[in-house]
Design an enzyme around this catalytic site. Structure first.
Site, PDB file in Angstrom:
ATOM      1  N   TYR A   1     -49.375   7.977   7.910  1.00  0.00           N
ATOM      2  CA  TYR A   1     -50.197   8.431   6.786  1.00  0.00           C
ATOM      3  C   TYR A   1     -50.686   9.835   7.129  1.00  0.00           C
ATOM      4  O   TYR A   1     -51.650  10.011   7.873  1.00  0.00           O
ATOM      5  CB  TYR A   1     -51.373   7.482   6.534  1.00  0.00           C
TER       6      TYR A   1
ATOM      7  N   ASP B   1     -46.598   7.659   3.674  1.00  0.00           N
ATOM      8  CA  ASP B   1     -47.148   8.659   2.767  1.00  0.00           C
ATOM      9  C   ASP B   1     -47.287   9.940   3.584  1.00  0.00           C
ATOM     10  O   ASP B   1     -48.252  10.104   4.328  1.00  0.00           O
ATOM     11  CB  ASP B   1     -48.501   8.188   2.233  1.00  0.00           C
TER      12      ASP B   1
ATOM     13  N   HIS C   1     -49.897   5.381  -5.836  1.00  0.00           N
ATOM     14  CA  HIS C   1     -48.544   5.405  -5.273  1.00  0.00           C
ATOM     15  C   HIS C   1     -47.822   4.122  -5.658  1.00  0.00           C
ATOM     16  O   HIS C   1     -48.460   3.092  -5.932  1.00  0.00           O
ATOM     17  CB  HIS C   1     -48.584   5.474  -3.749  1.00  0.00           C
TER      18      HIS C   1
END
Length: 270
Positions: free
Chosen positions: A112, A157, A261
């Site tokens: 992330y 991500d 998302h």
């Protein structure tokens, strides 16, 4: 062996556990990587995942912020957590899966990357400076440089839409965090330095629009389809020929109380 892997920034796993359960029941991936779980390890909803058949769970959680997790039907051979930028934020976890004696183990990294705030100037915005440093450290991290027959996957991500058609308007977003030239250059440098294959762009031509994220700021996210491709799956060269499928579950953005998302999935024949 058919191996299905999904990645999803869930934006609070406890708030959206029902959405995750819905996804797992229908899609049945072997492994699900979550980001932005926003949950300390001792509060993670382990029982719900285990009831769904996901017995193996690796966590790097943090109260209220960040957090990554790997949810798996398959047992782990090892797990590891790395810190970046001398910061203890929960932004990485890796797991490995044992393989047949004739093959290298499968190593999976879940990331992330920092979002970077709103101002794309590292002098004015410490969050943006942190993001750029984080991307630099990914590039220089030796374990993220798979060699030879090493079977590595990097997902998550990554908070950068690196190509022109990874955003709804290249021209309008050049000065918007996630698509500024310096971010795109640094993410692509990390990909190229590690010799990673970007599965989405290996299968979808660069002139086609591809998105995995749509802002909460739009009253109706479908109007104008103003998306960005922030969620990525990369594989080492040894796995390039193993990729059988790639998909983005766009419909998940319309589920009740959704993440901004959506899940991204690849299928490999290992």
């Amino acid at each position: 062996m058919r191996f299905t892997l999904s990645t999803w920034n869930i934006n609070s796993v406890r708030l959206r556990i029902d959405l995750v359960a819905k996804f797992l029941k229908v899609q049945q991936p072997d492994v699900l990587c979550l980001q932005e779980t926003k949950c300390p390890d001792d509060a993670f909803p382990l029982k719900q995942f285990r009831r769904l058949g996901y017995e193996h769970i690796a966590l790097n959680g943090q109260k209220g912020y960040h957090g990554v997790a790997v949810i798996s039907k398959l047992p782990f051979a090892s797990t590891e957590i790395r810190s970046f930028c001398d910061n203890l934020d929960s932004r990485h976890i890796s797991v490995s899966f044992a393989a047949e004696s004739t093959k290298a183990p499968l190593l999976l990294h879940n990331f992330y990357v920092p979002a970077g705030g709103d101002v794309p100037d590292p002098e004015l915005n410490p969050k943006f400076a942190h993001k750029l440093s984080f991307l630099d450290e990914i590039r220089e991290c030796a374990p993220l440089h798979p060699q030879g027959d090493q079977r590595h996957i990097l997902v998550g991500d990554l908070n950068v839409a690196p190509h022109e058609h990874d955003v709804w308007s290249h021209k309008q977003l050049l000065k918007v965090v996630s698509h500024t030239p310096i971010e795109c250059e640094k993410l692509l440098a990390a990909q190229q330095h590690g010799n990673w294959i970007d599965v989405a762009r290996d299968r979808i031509p660069l002139d086609q629009k591809v998105y995995t994220w749509w802002s909460y700021r739009a009253a109706d996210w479908t109007v104008g389809n103003r998306g960005r491709r922030l969620d990525h799956i990369w594989v080492s060269p040894a796995l390039r020929g193993s990729v059988q499928d790639f998909s983005i579950l766009r419909d998940a953005r319309s589920w009740e109380r959704p993440s901004d998302h959506v899940p991204v999935t690849t299928v490999l024949e290992l």
